[in-house]
Design a protein around this motif. Structure first.
Motif, PDB file in Angstrom:
ATOM      1  N   PRO A 277       0.710  -1.439   0.092  1.00 46.88           N
ATOM      2  CA  PRO A 277      -0.154   0.163  -0.079  1.00 46.88           C
ATOM      3  C   PRO A 277       1.050   1.355   0.080  1.00 46.88           C
ATOM      4  CG  PRO A 277      -0.503  -1.296   1.824  1.00 46.88           C
ATOM      5  CD  PRO A 277       0.183  -2.063   0.934  1.00 46.88           C
ATOM      6  N   LEU A 278       2.010   1.474   1.141  1.00 46.11           N
ATOM      7  CA  LEU A 278       2.882   2.326   0.593  1.00 46.11           C
ATOM      8  C   LEU A 278       3.367   2.727  -0.271  1.00 46.11           C
ATOM      9  CD1 LEU A 278       4.636   4.498   1.841  1.00 46.11           C
ATOM     10  CD2 LEU A 278       6.034   3.256   2.571  1.00 46.11           C
ATOM     11  N   THR A 279       3.894   1.830  -1.114  1.00 41.19           N
ATOM     12  CA  THR A 279       4.338   1.992  -2.895  1.00 41.19           C
ATOM     13  C   THR A 279       2.993   2.817  -3.763  1.00 41.19           C
ATOM     14  OG1 THR A 279       5.680   0.387  -2.319  1.00 41.19           O
ATOM     15  CG2 THR A 279       5.418   0.732  -4.318  1.00 41.19           C
ATOM     16  N   VAL A 280       2.390   2.120  -3.571  1.00 44.42           N
ATOM     17  CA  VAL A 280       0.747   2.675  -4.137  1.00 44.42           C
ATOM     18  C   VAL A 280       0.273   4.129  -4.105  1.00 44.42           C
ATOM     19  CG1 VAL A 280      -1.450   1.959  -4.782  1.00 44.42           C
ATOM     20  CG2 VAL A 280       0.139   0.457  -5.136  1.00 44.42           C
ATOM     21  N   MET A 281       0.527   4.358  -2.859  1.00 43.77           N
ATOM     22  CA  MET A 281       0.474   5.747  -1.647  1.00 43.77           C
ATOM     23  C   MET A 281       1.080   6.554  -3.139  1.00 43.77           C
ATOM     24  SD  MET A 281      -2.410   6.254   0.061  1.00 43.77           S
ATOM     25  CE  MET A 281      -1.749   8.126   0.519  1.00 43.77           C
ATOM     26  N   LYS A 282       2.503   6.701  -3.460  1.00 40.25           N
ATOM     27  CA  LYS A 282       3.419   6.936  -3.367  1.00 40.25           C
ATOM     28  C   LYS A 282       3.118   7.138  -4.732  1.00 40.25           C
ATOM     29  CE  LYS A 282       6.789   6.402   0.180  1.00 40.25           C
ATOM     30  NZ  LYS A 282       8.278   5.666   0.354  1.00 40.25           N
ATOM     31  N   GLU A 283       2.610   6.337  -5.901  1.00 41.31           N
ATOM     32  CA  GLU A 283       2.542   6.711  -7.427  1.00 41.31           C
ATOM     33  C   GLU A 283       1.418   7.303  -7.438  1.00 41.31           C
ATOM     34  OE1 GLU A 283       3.252   4.843 -11.002  1.00 41.31           O
ATOM     35  OE2 GLU A 283       4.203   5.500  -9.557  1.00 41.31           O
ATOM     36  N   ILE A 284       0.645   6.966  -6.234  1.00 41.45           N
ATOM     37  CA  ILE A 284      -0.772   7.962  -6.286  1.00 41.45           C
ATOM     38  C   ILE A 284      -0.519   9.300  -6.664  1.00 41.45           C
ATOM     39  CG2 ILE A 284      -3.242   8.812  -5.912  1.00 41.45           C
ATOM     40  CD1 ILE A 284      -3.397   5.952  -5.053  1.00 41.45           C
ATOM     41  N   GLN A 285       0.693   9.744  -5.987  1.00 42.26           N
ATOM     42  CA  GLN A 285       1.173  11.044  -5.187  1.00 42.26           C
ATOM     43  C   GLN A 285       1.444  11.329  -6.617  1.00 42.26           C
ATOM     44  OE1 GLN A 285       4.673  11.164  -1.883  1.00 42.26           O
ATOM     45  NE2 GLN A 285       2.641  12.761  -1.351  1.00 42.26           N
ATOM     46  N   ARG A 286       2.842  10.564  -7.393  1.00 38.83           N
ATOM     47  CA  ARG A 286       3.358  11.345  -8.054  1.00 38.83           C
ATOM     48  C   ARG A 286       2.495  12.263  -9.496  1.00 38.83           C
ATOM     49  NH1 ARG A 286       4.352   9.085 -13.267  1.00 38.83           N
ATOM     50  NH2 ARG A 286       2.808   6.865 -12.700  1.00 38.83           N
ATOM     51  N   VAL A 287       0.999  11.007  -9.831  1.00 38.97           N
ATOM     52  CA  VAL A 287       0.540  11.715 -10.337  1.00 38.97           C
ATOM     53  C   VAL A 287      -0.563  12.658 -10.992  1.00 38.97           C
ATOM     54  CG1 VAL A 287       0.611   9.083 -11.878  1.00 38.97           C
ATOM     55  CG2 VAL A 287      -1.656   9.882 -10.646  1.00 38.97           C
ATOM     56  N   ILE A 288      -0.391  13.121  -9.490  1.00 39.28           N
ATOM     57  CA  ILE A 288      -1.703  14.216  -9.119  1.00 39.28           C
ATOM     58  C   ILE A 288      -0.377  15.320  -8.751  1.00 39.28           C
ATOM     59  CG2 ILE A 288      -3.375  15.019  -7.045  1.00 39.28           C
ATOM     60  CD1 ILE A 288      -3.882  12.518  -8.840  1.00 39.28           C
ATOM     61  N   LYS A 289      -1.052  16.211  -9.409  1.00 37.39           N
ATOM     62  CA  LYS A 289      -1.154  17.315  -9.453  1.00 37.39           C
ATOM     63  C   LYS A 289      -0.776  18.282  -8.165  1.00 37.39           C
ATOM     64  CE  LYS A 289      -2.144  19.170 -13.761  1.00 37.39           C
ATOM     65  NZ  LYS A 289      -3.561  19.876 -14.981  1.00 37.39           N
ATOM     66  N   PRO A 290       0.644  19.344  -7.740  1.00 32.25           N
ATOM     67  CA  PRO A 290       0.771  19.311  -6.413  1.00 32.25           C
ATOM     68  C   PRO A 290      -1.177  20.178  -5.646  1.00 32.25           C
ATOM     69  CG  PRO A 290       2.689  20.080  -7.193  1.00 32.25           C
ATOM     70  CD  PRO A 290       1.430  19.194  -8.885  1.00 32.25           C
ATOM     71  N   GLY A 291      -1.356  20.500  -4.279  1.00 30.52           N
ATOM     72  CA  GLY A 291      -2.505  20.539  -4.678  1.00 30.52           C
ATOM     73  C   GLY A 291      -3.451  20.145  -5.040  1.00 30.52           C
TER      74      GLY A 291
ATOM     75  N   ASN B 213      -4.727  -6.721   2.053  1.00 25.27           N
ATOM     76  CA  ASN B 213      -4.470  -6.963   3.280  1.00 25.27           C
ATOM     77  C   ASN B 213      -5.484  -6.426   4.744  1.00 25.27           C
ATOM     78  OD1 ASN B 213      -4.558  -3.765   3.814  1.00 25.27           O
ATOM     79  ND2 ASN B 213      -3.635  -4.105   1.580  1.00 25.27           N
ATOM     80  N   THR B 214      -4.360  -5.961   5.583  1.00 26.30           N
ATOM     81  CA  THR B 214      -5.528  -6.355   6.466  1.00 26.30           C
ATOM     82  C   THR B 214      -5.745  -4.443   7.007  1.00 26.30           C
ATOM     83  OG1 THR B 214      -3.946  -6.440   8.596  1.00 26.30           O
ATOM     84  CG2 THR B 214      -4.621  -8.432   7.810  1.00 26.30           C
ATOM     85  N   MET B 215      -4.618  -3.866   6.123  1.00 28.42           N
ATOM     86  CA  MET B 215      -4.987  -2.528   6.523  1.00 28.42           C
ATOM     87  C   MET B 215      -6.352  -1.559   7.608  1.00 28.42           C
ATOM     88  SD  MET B 215      -3.628   1.176   4.848  1.00 28.42           S
ATOM     89  CE  MET B 215      -4.809   0.403   3.223  1.00 28.42           C
TER      90      MET B 215
END
Length: 231
Positions: A127-141, A172-174
């Motif tokens: 999940p952490l990797t996916v969170m960072k990947e989603i962050q990569r494709v989203i514009k600041p703000g 996962n159990t998150m």
């Protein structure tokens, strides 16, 4: 289970489940557990923005986003789900679908204004990797709306419990409170949140409960986050 095996097993499970999911998805989005998601999303995210629906399934949520006034690209690991979804694009020029791996999303850096991730992060191996990947494709703000299943949600019973018996599982159990901490530590600012009550629970009678206890009796918890930085 290594990441490659996790992905293959997830793809296989959702390919097989796709026809049943597609049969029930409209009811979920219109009168069931997902009916409040688009109004919640639309309350905070400006209309007209480019939105990635990550884990779009058969595309019904993407359709609802497009109807609300967003430009939507749905992404899912399952080819079968994507084929169901593509059948919904004929009357929606601002709607498209593509098969994609959540660990390597098919978007350029900062290409999207927002993301909607509904009960799909729980099915990823990292999940952490996916969170960072989603962050990569989203514009600041930019924005991201996540829905995380509550601890006693039925899908957890189906997909997660078997790990205790030594079986390889694809969930996962998150928990919602764990997701919240992970989001804060990876550069997301919390804008809003709300719960979707588990069937039989009346939130109006739980006013004295802490947020964590309300999350514990939720079917899922919705988070509206903003990527830190100025557009």
């Amino acid at each position: 289970m290594n990441l490659h095996t996790w992905h293959k097993e997830t793809e296989k499970e959702w390919d097989a489940f796709a026809p049943i999911w597609a049969k029930n998805s409209q009811e979920m989005w219109e009168t069931g557990s997902r009916k409040s998601i688009i109004p919640f999303f639309s309350e905070y995210v400006p209309l007209g923005l480019k939105v990635a629906d990550i884990g779009c399934g058969d595309g019904m949520g993407s359709v609802k986003l497009a109807q609300a006034g967003f430009e939507v690209t749905g992404v899912d690991l399952s080819n079968v789900m994507i084929e169901f979804a593509k059948g919904k694009t004929a009357h929606h020029p601002n709607l498209s679908f593509i098969r994609g791996d959540f660990n390597n999303l098919p978007f350029k850096d900062e290409e999207m204004d927002a993301a909607m991730v509904i009960n799909s992060l729980e099915y990823t191996g990292e999940p952490l990797t996916v969170m960072k990947e989603i962050q990569r494709v989203i514009k600041p703000g930019g924005y991201a709306c996540f829905a995380i299943l509550g601890p006693t949600a039925e899908p957890r019973k189906k997909f997660s419990f078997q790990r205790l018996l030594g079986d390889k599982v694809i969930m996962n159990t998150m928990q919602p409170w764990e997701f919240e901490k992970m989001a804060a530590e990876t550069g997301w600012k919390a804008i809003a949140e709300t719960g979707v009550a588990k069937r039989g629970v009346d939130y109006n009678k739980l006013g004295h409960f802490s947020k964590e206890l309300k999350q514990a009796v939720s079917f899922m918890w919705l988070f509206l986050l903003q990527k830190e930085g100025v557009q």
